[in-house]
Write a protein that holds these residues in place. Sequence first.
Motif, PDB file in Angstrom:
ATOM      1  N   TRP A   1      -1.501  18.698  -6.952  1.00  0.00           N
ATOM      2  CA  TRP A   1      -2.376  17.546  -7.191  1.00  0.00           C
ATOM      3  C   TRP A   1      -3.491  17.863  -8.177  1.00  0.00           C
ATOM      4  N   SER A   2      -3.671  19.105  -8.527  1.00  0.00           N
ATOM      5  CA  SER A   2      -4.746  19.504  -9.425  1.00  0.00           C
ATOM      6  C   SER A   2      -4.330  19.331 -10.878  1.00  0.00           C
ATOM      7  N   PRO A   3      -5.270  18.959 -11.757  1.00  0.00           N
ATOM      8  CA  PRO A   3      -4.945  18.880 -13.185  1.00  0.00           C
ATOM      9  C   PRO A   3      -4.682  20.244 -13.796  1.00  0.00           C
ATOM     10  N   ALA A   4      -5.010  21.334 -13.071  1.00  0.00           N
ATOM     11  CA  ALA A   4      -4.789  22.689 -13.568  1.00  0.00           C
ATOM     12  C   ALA A   4      -3.562  23.347 -12.961  1.00  0.00           C
TER      13      ALA A   4
ATOM     14  N   TRP B   1       0.834  -1.194   0.000  1.00  0.00           N
ATOM     15  CA  TRP B   1       0.000   0.000   0.000  1.00  0.00           C
ATOM     16  C   TRP B   1       0.871   1.247   0.000  1.00  0.00           C
ATOM     17  N   VAL B   2       0.494   2.218  -0.836  1.00  0.00           N
ATOM     18  CA  VAL B   2       1.210   3.480  -0.945  1.00  0.00           C
ATOM     19  C   VAL B   2       0.242   4.603  -0.572  1.00  0.00           C
ATOM     20  N   PRO B   3       0.620   5.561   0.280  1.00  0.00           N
ATOM     21  CA  PRO B   3      -0.279   6.666   0.644  1.00  0.00           C
ATOM     22  C   PRO B   3      -0.746   7.431  -0.583  1.00  0.00           C
ATOM     23  N   TRP B   4      -1.952   7.984  -0.497  1.00  0.00           N
ATOM     24  CA  TRP B   4      -2.549   8.621  -1.669  1.00  0.00           C
ATOM     25  C   TRP B   4      -1.736   9.814  -2.150  1.00  0.00           C
ATOM     26  N   ASP B   5      -1.100  10.558  -1.221  1.00  0.00           N
ATOM     27  CA  ASP B   5      -0.354  11.738  -1.646  1.00  0.00           C
ATOM     28  C   ASP B   5       0.929  11.374  -2.380  1.00  0.00           C
ATOM     29  N   GLN B   6       1.360  10.100  -2.291  1.00  0.00           N
ATOM     30  CA  GLN B   6       2.508   9.636  -3.047  1.00  0.00           C
ATOM     31  C   GLN B   6       2.100   8.868  -4.298  1.00  0.00           C
ATOM     32  N   ARG B   7       0.820   8.526  -4.385  1.00  0.00           N
ATOM     33  CA  ARG B   7       0.333   7.698  -5.486  1.00  0.00           C
ATOM     34  C   ARG B   7      -0.417   8.492  -6.550  1.00  0.00           C
ATOM     35  N   VAL B   8      -1.164   9.517  -6.131  1.00  0.00           N
ATOM     36  CA  VAL B   8      -2.008  10.263  -7.066  1.00  0.00           C
ATOM     37  C   VAL B   8      -1.169  11.232  -7.879  1.00  0.00           C
TER      38      VAL B   8
ATOM     39  N   ASP C   1      -4.545  11.922 -12.786  1.00  0.00           N
ATOM     40  CA  ASP C   1      -5.438  10.879 -12.286  1.00  0.00           C
ATOM     41  C   ASP C   1      -6.775  11.428 -11.815  1.00  0.00           C
ATOM     42  N   LEU C   2      -6.872  12.699 -11.542  1.00  0.00           N
ATOM     43  CA  LEU C   2      -8.094  13.286 -10.991  1.00  0.00           C
ATOM     44  C   LEU C   2      -9.132  13.451 -12.081  1.00  0.00           C
ATOM     45  N   THR C   3     -10.357  12.979 -11.827  1.00  0.00           N
ATOM     46  CA  THR C   3     -11.474  13.117 -12.761  1.00  0.00           C
ATOM     47  C   THR C   3     -12.487  14.109 -12.192  1.00  0.00           C
ATOM     48  N   PRO C   4     -13.467  14.545 -13.002  1.00  0.00           N
ATOM     49  CA  PRO C   4     -14.443  15.523 -12.490  1.00  0.00           C
ATOM     50  C   PRO C   4     -15.215  15.052 -11.267  1.00  0.00           C
ATOM     51  N   ARG C   5     -15.329  13.751 -11.048  1.00  0.00           N
ATOM     52  CA  ARG C   5     -16.119  13.238  -9.924  1.00  0.00           C
ATOM     53  C   ARG C   5     -15.273  12.920  -8.692  1.00  0.00           C
ATOM     54  N   ASP C   6     -13.970  13.115  -8.761  1.00  0.00           N
ATOM     55  CA  ASP C   6     -13.081  12.764  -7.653  1.00  0.00           C
ATOM     56  C   ASP C   6     -12.899  13.941  -6.701  1.00  0.00           C
ATOM     57  N   THR C   7     -12.677  13.610  -5.429  1.00  0.00           N
ATOM     58  CA  THR C   7     -12.383  14.604  -4.395  1.00  0.00           C
ATOM     59  C   THR C   7     -11.255  14.086  -3.530  1.00  0.00           C
ATOM     60  N   LEU C   8     -10.222  14.881  -3.368  1.00  0.00           N
ATOM     61  CA  LEU C   8      -9.084  14.492  -2.542  1.00  0.00           C
ATOM     62  C   LEU C   8      -9.342  14.823  -1.074  1.00  0.00           C
ATOM     63  N   PRO C   9      -8.755  14.074  -0.153  1.00  0.00           N
ATOM     64  CA  PRO C   9      -8.900  14.390   1.276  1.00  0.00           C
ATOM     65  C   PRO C   9      -8.291  15.749   1.603  1.00  0.00           C
ATOM     66  N   LYS C  10      -8.881  16.402   2.570  1.00  0.00           N
ATOM     67  CA  LYS C  10      -8.388  17.714   2.995  1.00  0.00           C
ATOM     68  C   LYS C  10      -7.138  17.538   3.856  1.00  0.00           C
ATOM     69  N   VAL C  11      -6.130  18.361   3.600  1.00  0.00           N
ATOM     70  CA  VAL C  11      -4.894  18.350   4.379  1.00  0.00           C
ATOM     71  C   VAL C  11      -4.934  19.537   5.332  1.00  0.00           C
ATOM     72  N   GLU C  12      -5.153  19.278   6.601  1.00  0.00           N
ATOM     73  CA  GLU C  12      -5.297  20.363   7.570  1.00  0.00           C
ATOM     74  C   GLU C  12      -3.989  21.132   7.750  1.00  0.00           C
ATOM     75  N   ASP C  13      -2.889  20.424   7.902  1.00  0.00           N
ATOM     76  CA  ASP C  13      -1.595  21.060   8.139  1.00  0.00           C
ATOM     77  C   ASP C  13      -0.757  21.010   6.866  1.00  0.00           C
TER      78      ASP C  13
END
Length: 316
Positions: A269-272, A156-163, A167-179
């Motif tokens: 992480w954004s496509p833009a 398993w690889v953490p999402w912030d190292q894998r995404v 990879d982001l599509t219009p229906r996807d939402t990434l977890p919020k990073v508080e810090d």
Amino acid sequence: MSSLFSEWLAGQSAEPRNDPAPAEAASAAVTPVEAQAETPTQAETPVQAESAAPVKQAKASRANSEKVVLDAQLAAAIDTARSAIAEVAGISVIGDHLGTLAEGTRLVTHYFACTDPIYRGWRWVAVLARAPRAKKVTVCETALLPGPDSLVAPEWVPWDQRVEPGDLTPRDTLPKVEDDPNLQQGFEQVEETSDGNLDEIPNFEFGLGRRRVLSPEGISSAATRWAESETGAETDFAAKASAHCSSCGYLMPLAGSLRQKFGVCANGWSPADGKVVALDFGCGAHSETDVSRQSTDPAEAVVDDYSAGELEFQEG
């Protein structure tokens, strides 16, 4: 001498104890059952089982000085181990006996090849034990474990190292990073001016010293192109986004009149990322949105009851 003590003494002499000597060095050996049944003292010599997928010798990890000796009675209980696995999986998918492993004092693991083509390279395991001076063999557990050449899931690889941004599509939402180290509170960008005021955000126009700058027509033409681009307000990302770039902490505003309609995305992480985006554009990597939290209840167990033949029949 009492009768109870006589019976106890007779039981002691009837079966010698196989407890290991505490002064001997620690080790664990994998040996064929046939060799142990004929010569129990050979359990101290590691002998690899004759099979295409032999059980590797386990490394000793005990800190004490005890030596784990393969129990001859448990090592000979191949039929008991096979029957215990057959109750769970059926006798048809149990192959050759691969060997035994002394896990501890009077604790032995039997390995069998798995003949089911769905689980190629896996091994059936049955752990047997017995009480001191007891002849009854007890089955502790059975399992199907991967072998050295079996197909297993990747680590398993953490999402912030894998995404990746693509990879982001219009229906996807990434977890919020508080810090998030890439973001800070808005008031932290305020700088103290020469007159002591703290409510002025540095804002200046580039262009002084250049021979020519954009005309009103040039600015309008650029704004039209950006509005109709893939980061404009009419795209799928913008339509399905739960929040727009105007409220995202990763937005870098433009200078001049275009800051009212556009900015630059600074989210890796954004496509833009690195592109001019409309303030009404949006994506699942918005700094303030978050994924829907899933239930923490344990998932229902899934039992694989299909064999290779049943799968081929259903597909046909």
